[in-house]
Design a protein around this motif. Structure first.
Motif, PDB file in Angstrom:
ATOM      1  N   GLU A   1     -67.381  69.663  60.524  1.00  0.00           N
ATOM      2  CA  GLU A   1     -68.534  70.405  61.049  1.00  0.00           C
ATOM      3  C   GLU A   1     -68.334  71.907  60.857  1.00  0.00           C
ATOM      4  O   GLU A   1     -69.257  72.629  60.462  1.00  0.00           O
ATOM      5  N   ALA A   2     -67.111  72.362  61.113  1.00  0.00           N
ATOM      6  CA  ALA A   2     -66.814  73.790  60.943  1.00  0.00           C
ATOM      7  C   ALA A   2     -66.957  74.203  59.484  1.00  0.00           C
ATOM      8  O   ALA A   2     -67.504  75.277  59.176  1.00  0.00           O
ATOM      9  N   ILE A   3     -66.476  73.351  58.572  1.00  0.00           N
ATOM     10  CA  ILE A   3     -66.618  73.635  57.145  1.00  0.00           C
ATOM     11  C   ILE A   3     -68.097  73.736  56.785  1.00  0.00           C
ATOM     12  O   ILE A   3     -68.524  74.649  56.073  1.00  0.00           O
ATOM     13  N   GLY A   4     -68.883  72.793  57.301  1.00  0.00           N
ATOM     14  CA  GLY A   4     -70.325  72.801  57.025  1.00  0.00           C
ATOM     15  C   GLY A   4     -71.007  74.051  57.543  1.00  0.00           C
ATOM     16  O   GLY A   4     -71.900  74.599  56.884  1.00  0.00           O
ATOM     17  N   ARG A   5     -70.589  74.509  58.715  1.00  0.00           N
ATOM     18  CA  ARG A   5     -71.201  75.719  59.299  1.00  0.00           C
ATOM     19  C   ARG A   5     -70.884  76.958  58.468  1.00  0.00           C
ATOM     20  O   ARG A   5     -71.755  77.795  58.217  1.00  0.00           O
ATOM     21  N   ILE A   6     -69.622  77.082  58.048  1.00  0.00           N
ATOM     22  CA  ILE A   6     -69.244  78.239  57.223  1.00  0.00           C
ATOM     23  C   ILE A   6     -69.946  78.172  55.871  1.00  0.00           C
ATOM     24  O   ILE A   6     -70.444  79.184  55.356  1.00  0.00           O
ATOM     25  N   LYS A   7     -70.001  76.973  55.300  1.00  0.00           N
ATOM     26  CA  LYS A   7     -70.723  76.790  54.042  1.00  0.00           C
ATOM     27  C   LYS A   7     -72.176  77.214  54.205  1.00  0.00           C
ATOM     28  O   LYS A   7     -72.749  77.879  53.335  1.00  0.00           O
ATOM     29  N   GLY A   8     -72.782  76.827  55.329  1.00  0.00           N
ATOM     30  CA  GLY A   8     -74.176  77.204  55.584  1.00  0.00           C
ATOM     31  C   GLY A   8     -74.365  78.711  55.630  1.00  0.00           C
ATOM     32  O   GLY A   8     -75.380  79.226  55.146  1.00  0.00           O
ATOM     33  N   MET A   9     -73.415  79.417  56.204  1.00  0.00           N
ATOM     34  CA  MET A   9     -73.497  80.881  56.252  1.00  0.00           C
ATOM     35  C   MET A   9     -73.487  81.476  54.845  1.00  0.00           C
ATOM     36  O   MET A   9     -74.207  82.439  54.557  1.00  0.00           O
ATOM     37  N   ILE A  10     -72.667  80.874  53.965  1.00  0.00           N
ATOM     38  CA  ILE A  10     -72.573  81.384  52.592  1.00  0.00           C
ATOM     39  C   ILE A  10     -73.827  81.043  51.804  1.00  0.00           C
ATOM     40  O   ILE A  10     -74.409  81.891  51.119  1.00  0.00           O
ATOM     41  N   VAL A  11     -74.276  79.787  51.919  1.00  0.00           N
ATOM     42  CA  VAL A  11     -75.451  79.344  51.164  1.00  0.00           C
ATOM     43  C   VAL A  11     -76.700  80.100  51.585  1.00  0.00           C
ATOM     44  O   VAL A  11     -77.553  80.443  50.751  1.00  0.00           O
ATOM     45  N   SER A  12     -76.801  80.389  52.874  1.00  0.00           N
ATOM     46  CA  SER A  12     -77.989  81.092  53.379  1.00  0.00           C
ATOM     47  C   SER A  12     -77.999  82.570  53.023  1.00  0.00           C
ATOM     48  O   SER A  12     -79.026  83.243  53.141  1.00  0.00           O
TER      49      SER A  12
END
Length: 222
Positions: free
Chosen positions: A6-17
């Motif tokens: 979940e943490a990986i997904g959240r950080i990834k989301g910050m980068i993708v956004s």
């Protein structure tokens, strides 16, 4: 593991956004954990995982930064997977090469300049010593130069990463199949001519024939 994912997904989301981008520094651990609603442990594990695949760069005493996210950097992890291949999977690597390399060769035929083609032609002729190992080294560089000439960094990185597992098969073929080195040289020169003459369809066809020849030989040999 679920919390780390979940943490990986959240950080990834910050980068993708676009909230954070290449070269940006992540907020400190406490602030980032609070913003994302994550524990420090799960966040710490996520950062470690993303650092391994070169998405993040942890600099001791300075902080954690997003890397350049360049394709060649991110695809370095592919070589880690490739290094664990078994001999019986070499055919599968060749099958993937047969899909990717003709496309790269056609792209190279549309954009490689005279100087690049001249380098390619020298590699196609092979080294003066004509040893099998020397010919294979020139062969690897020949294909790498074409992939780079495609102008597509992702494609180039993929092809480069897939070349390693087929090196031993190339050497084996050169040492055991009569006329293999001569055919390789002839096919390389045909590819160069097609690229030099701006004939992408012909370049694609010759590349397909070239890779398929190695694949078919190995299939029979195994």
């Amino acid at each position: 593991m679920a919390l780390t994912d979940e943490a990986i997904g959240r950080i990834k989301g910050m980068i993708v956004s676009g909230e954070i981008g290449p070269g940006d520094r992540l907020p400190n651990e406490a602030d980032l954990g609070e913003r994302l609603g994550l524990s420090r442990n799960s966040l710490r594990e996520a950062v470690k995982a993303l650092a391994v695949i070169r998405v993040l760069d942890v600099r001791r005493g300075d902080g954690t930064y997003v890397t350049s996210l360049a394709p060649d950097l991110l695809l370095e992890s592919l070589s880690f997977v490739v290094d664990f291949h078994r001999d019986d999977t070499v055919l599968e690597f060749l099958q993937v090469r047969r899909i990717l390399e003709p496309a790269a060769t056609a792209m190279a035929a549309r954009r490689m300049g005279h100087a690049e083609v001249a380098v390619l032609r020298d590699l196609a002729r092979g080294p003066a010593d004509a040893s099998v190992d020397g010919l294979v080294a020139a062969d690897l560089e020949f294909h790498r130069q074409i992939a780079a000439g495609s102008g597509n960094a992702v494609l180039c990185s993929l092809i480069d990463g897939l070349s390693g597992p087929t090196t031993r098969a190339r050497i084996w073929r050169g040492r055991t199949q009569q006329g293999a080195n001569r055919r390789t040289r002839e096919q390389h020169l045909a590819i160069v001519d097609a690229i030099a003459n701006r004939q992408p369809d012909l370049a694609r066809s010759w590349a397909a024939v070239h890779v398929a020849g190695v694949e078919e030989w190995l299939r029979r040999a195994l």
